[in-house]
Design a protein around this motif. Structure first.
Motif, PDB file in Angstrom:
ATOM      1  N   MET A   1       0.826  -1.205   0.000  1.00 11.68           N
ATOM      2  CA  MET A   1       0.000   0.000   0.000  1.00 11.68           C
ATOM      3  C   MET A   1       0.866   1.264   0.000  1.00 11.68           C
ATOM      4  SD  MET A   1      -3.041   1.243  -0.063  1.00 11.68           S
ATOM      5  CE  MET A   1      -4.115  -0.125   0.429  1.00 11.68           C
ATOM      6  N   GLU A   2       1.950   1.251   0.834  1.00  8.03           N
ATOM      7  CA  GLU A   2       2.825   2.406   0.890  1.00  8.03           C
ATOM      8  C   GLU A   2       3.489   2.655  -0.462  1.00  8.03           C
ATOM      9  OE1 GLU A   2       3.355   4.698   3.175  1.00  8.03           O
ATOM     10  OE2 GLU A   2       1.723   3.786   4.320  1.00  8.03           O
ATOM     11  N   ILE A   3       3.910   1.569  -1.126  1.00 11.39           N
ATOM     12  CA  ILE A   3       4.539   1.698  -2.440  1.00 11.39           C
ATOM     13  C   ILE A   3       3.552   2.296  -3.439  1.00 11.39           C
ATOM     14  CG2 ILE A   3       5.503   0.415  -4.382  1.00 11.39           C
ATOM     15  CD1 ILE A   3       6.730  -1.506  -2.376  1.00 11.39           C
ATOM     16  N   GLN A   4       2.293   1.834  -3.369  1.00 10.63           N
ATOM     17  CA  GLN A   4       1.274   2.358  -4.275  1.00 10.63           C
ATOM     18  C   GLN A   4       1.066   3.856  -4.055  1.00 10.63           C
ATOM     19  OE1 GLN A   4      -2.468   0.352  -4.027  1.00 10.63           O
ATOM     20  NE2 GLN A   4      -3.399   1.531  -5.692  1.00 10.63           N
ATOM     21  N   LYS A   5       1.054   4.299  -2.785  1.00  5.71           N
ATOM     22  CA  LYS A   5       0.893   5.723  -2.483  1.00  5.71           C
ATOM     23  C   LYS A   5       2.067   6.529  -3.027  1.00  5.71           C
ATOM     24  CE  LYS A   5      -1.974   5.378   1.688  1.00  5.71           C
ATOM     25  NZ  LYS A   5      -2.029   5.645   3.148  1.00  5.71           N
ATOM     26  N   GLU A   6       3.278   5.971  -2.906  1.00 10.34           N
ATOM     27  CA  GLU A   6       4.459   6.656  -3.421  1.00 10.34           C
ATOM     28  C   GLU A   6       4.379   6.809  -4.935  1.00 10.34           C
ATOM     29  OE1 GLU A   6       7.958   4.656  -2.167  1.00 10.34           O
ATOM     30  OE2 GLU A   6       7.646   5.055  -0.023  1.00 10.34           O
ATOM     31  N   VAL A   7       3.915   5.741  -5.600  1.00  7.35           N
ATOM     32  CA  VAL A   7       3.778   5.780  -7.065  1.00  7.35           C
ATOM     33  C   VAL A   7       2.733   6.822  -7.465  1.00  7.35           C
ATOM     34  CG1 VAL A   7       3.037   4.484  -9.097  1.00  7.35           C
ATOM     35  CG2 VAL A   7       4.557   3.417  -7.413  1.00  7.35           C
ATOM     36  N   GLN A   8       1.623   6.866  -6.740  1.00  7.22           N
ATOM     37  CA  GLN A   8       0.572   7.841  -7.041  1.00  7.22           C
ATOM     38  C   GLN A   8       1.076   9.263  -6.840  1.00  7.22           C
ATOM     39  OE1 GLN A   8      -2.559   6.514  -4.425  1.00  7.22           O
ATOM     40  NE2 GLN A   8      -3.534   5.257  -6.016  1.00  7.22           N
ATOM     41  N   ALA A   9       1.834   9.484  -5.755  1.00 10.43           N
ATOM     42  CA  ALA A   9       2.375  10.819  -5.484  1.00 10.43           C
ATOM     43  C   ALA A   9       3.359  11.243  -6.575  1.00 10.43           C
ATOM     44  CB  ALA A   9       3.058  10.850  -4.120  1.00 10.43           C
ATOM     45  N   ALA A  10       4.197  10.271  -6.999  1.00  7.78           N
ATOM     46  CA  ALA A  10       5.157  10.557  -8.069  1.00  7.78           C
ATOM     47  C   ALA A  10       4.435  10.858  -9.379  1.00  7.78           C
ATOM     48  CB  ALA A  10       6.115   9.380  -8.247  1.00  7.78           C
ATOM     49  N   ASP A  11       3.341  10.138  -9.624  1.00  6.04           N
ATOM     50  CA  ASP A  11       2.550  10.349 -10.837  1.00  6.04           C
ATOM     51  C   ASP A  11       1.989  11.772 -10.864  1.00  6.04           C
ATOM     52  OD1 ASP A  11       1.024   9.155 -13.231  1.00  6.04           O
ATOM     53  OD2 ASP A  11      -0.595   9.985 -12.009  1.00  6.04           O
ATOM     54  N   VAL A  12       1.497  12.231  -9.718  1.00  4.73           N
ATOM     55  CA  VAL A  12       0.964  13.596  -9.626  1.00  4.73           C
ATOM     56  C   VAL A  12       2.059  14.622  -9.914  1.00  4.73           C
ATOM     57  CG1 VAL A  12       0.037  15.334  -8.044  1.00  4.73           C
ATOM     58  CG2 VAL A  12      -0.907  13.012  -8.055  1.00  4.73           C
ATOM     59  N   GLU A  13       3.238  14.406  -9.345  1.00  4.79           N
ATOM     60  CA  GLU A  13       4.333  15.359  -9.522  1.00  4.79           C
ATOM     61  C   GLU A  13       4.788  15.431 -10.965  1.00  4.79           C
ATOM     62  OE1 GLU A  13       5.758  17.602  -7.362  1.00  4.79           O
ATOM     63  OE2 GLU A  13       3.964  17.031  -6.229  1.00  4.79           O
ATOM     64  N   ILE A  14       4.946  14.280 -11.618  1.00  5.79           N
ATOM     65  CA  ILE A  14       5.424  14.290 -13.006  1.00  5.79           C
ATOM     66  C   ILE A  14       4.396  14.919 -13.929  1.00  5.79           C
ATOM     67  CG2 ILE A  14       4.589  12.024 -13.812  1.00  5.79           C
ATOM     68  CD1 ILE A  14       8.124  13.485 -14.353  1.00  5.79           C
ATOM     69  N   ARG A  15       3.120  14.767 -13.608  1.00  2.32           N
ATOM     70  CA  ARG A  15       2.077  15.419 -14.407  1.00  2.32           C
ATOM     71  C   ARG A  15       2.129  16.942 -14.231  1.00  2.32           C
ATOM     72  NH1 ARG A  15      -1.704  11.929 -16.600  1.00  2.32           N
ATOM     73  NH2 ARG A  15      -1.514   9.783 -15.850  1.00  2.32           N
ATOM     74  N   LYS A  16       2.492  17.389 -13.037  1.00  2.00           N
ATOM     75  CA  LYS A  16       2.669  18.829 -12.835  1.00  2.00           C
ATOM     76  C   LYS A  16       3.739  19.368 -13.773  1.00  2.00           C
ATOM     77  CE  LYS A  16       1.422  19.121  -7.904  1.00  2.00           C
ATOM     78  NZ  LYS A  16       1.970  19.425  -6.554  1.00  2.00           N
ATOM     79  N   PHE A  17       4.840  18.623 -13.910  1.00  2.00           N
ATOM     80  CA  PHE A  17       5.889  19.050 -14.830  1.00  2.00           C
ATOM     81  C   PHE A  17       5.371  19.054 -16.262  1.00  2.00           C
ATOM     82  CE2 PHE A  17       8.920  17.067 -11.573  1.00  2.00           C
ATOM     83  CZ  PHE A  17       9.125  18.283 -10.941  1.00  2.00           C
TER      84      PHE A  17
END
Length: 347
Positions: A1-17
């Motif tokens: 679950m923690e890994i999934q949250k990290e992936v989701q957070a990273a996905d949000v950040e890269i989309r911001k870029f």
């Protein structure tokens, strides 16, 4: 679950870029429509229909305007409130920077950096890593100075953008944080002083100073005739007028090391042995710093790489330049700006 949250957070950040370009162009659109000015002039939040009536394009697509405002509320440029059930839009603190006439507005700077010709070089960033020349030169086939000479219609907004950055923001920080900087000297020459607005503010704050701007003939010809400031036309690579203090404000970061050393040597020749100094206002880069402005400083370093071929420098790099130019002593003063002040003493 923690890994999934990290992936989701990273996905949000890269989309911001990925969509970062859209945010600044949305802000450009708001400036072109004068939305912040309209709300500011009204003095209170406006309904969509009230805003629509004052926007200088007709006919307004109401649905598109609503969606644009909705996004800028999310960006925290504008506020939204519904006191009577109808949405009303006001100015958020960020939105005040889009109001013409405010002494800290960023209108000219935003319009300049989002100009098509100034955005195209970023598409050639990869090409700038190969051989000589900047991304700007590879994109447009000429240097930024040559571009300004060929397109005088771009010169005015560019100069206004520089005045916005250096005078309204940087100079105010310089005056407020470094009052002792101008004590003990009676004359000051701003090399590459542009329109002279920075020196006008310094002269008004420190009336004992004889203030002069020194720039290329065509720049001096277009600069306002402020009574507090003398104007001299010339070329910094050939001569620098004598004064107790020489001011180099956001000049050296445009240039390579060899050119910086050459200019600093000329500055050394132009100040007296007793009490003379050179005041450099530029970024002192520390990539490892946790200062919130570190990212902005690193981004400006890329700006120099893309547009001018210059660079932002660390303290070690500044020390090397100053020593090479014959300045054995210096001290750094940090101010409430992206830049810092380097007082360099030639003797």
């Amino acid at each position: 679950m923690e890994i999934q949250k990290e992936v989701q957070a990273a996905d949000v950040e890269i989309r911001k870029f990925g969509y970062g370009f859209a945010d600044i162009l949305v802000i450009r659109c708001a400036i072109q429509l004068g939305i912040a000015d309209i709300i500011h002039k009204q003095g209170e939040p406006l309904t969509l229909s009230e805003l629509e009536a004052q926007i200088p394009v007709k006919p307004v697509n109401t649905d598109h305007l609503h969606r644009l405002m909705r996004y800028m509320v999310h960006m925290k440029i504008f506020t939204k409130e519904t006191p009577d059930g109808e949405e009303r839009y006001g100015l958020a603190p960020l939105g005040k920077f889009l109001v013409n006439g405010w002494d800290r507005n960023m209108v000219s700077a935003i319009l300049a950096v989002t100009d098509k010709d100034f955005m195209v070089p970023w598409y050639r960033l990869k090409d700038s890593l190969v051989g000589e020349g900047t991304a700007f030169e590879k994109a447009l086939g000429k240097t930024i100075c040559e571009c300004m000479a060929d397109h005088p219609e771009k010169k005015k907004p560019f100069n206004e953008a520089m005045a916005c950055d250096t005078t309204r923001l940087l100079t105010s920080a310089l005056i407020q944080d470094c009052k002792d900087l101008f004590q003990g000297i009676m004359s000051l020459v701003d090399v590459g002083g542009g329109t002279g607005t920075a020196m006008r503010d310094i002269a008004k704050t420190f009336p004992h100073l004889k203030c002069t701007i020194y720039d290329l003939p065509h720049v001096i010809a277009d600069s306002p005739d402020y009574p507090e400031v003398d104007r001299i036309a010339g070329n910094m690579f050939k001569h620098i007028p004598s004064a107790d203090g020489i001011l180099l404000k956001c000049i050296l970061h445009d240039l390579g090391d060899r050119q910086c050393i050459e200019i600093l040597q000329r500055c050394k020749e132009s100040v007296p042995r007793e009490g003379g100094k050179v005041i450099i206002v530029d970024i002192v880069l520390d990539p490892e710093s946790t200062d919130p402005l570190t990212k902005a400083r690193l981004r400006l370093d890329l700006d120099m790489m893309v547009y001018t071929g210059g660079k932002e420098r660390s303290e070690a790099e500044w020390k090397k330049l100053l020593n090479a130019a014959g300045f054995p002593r210096y001290k750094i003063l940090h101010i409430a700006a992206v830049q810092s002040v380097i007082e360099a003493y030639p003797y």
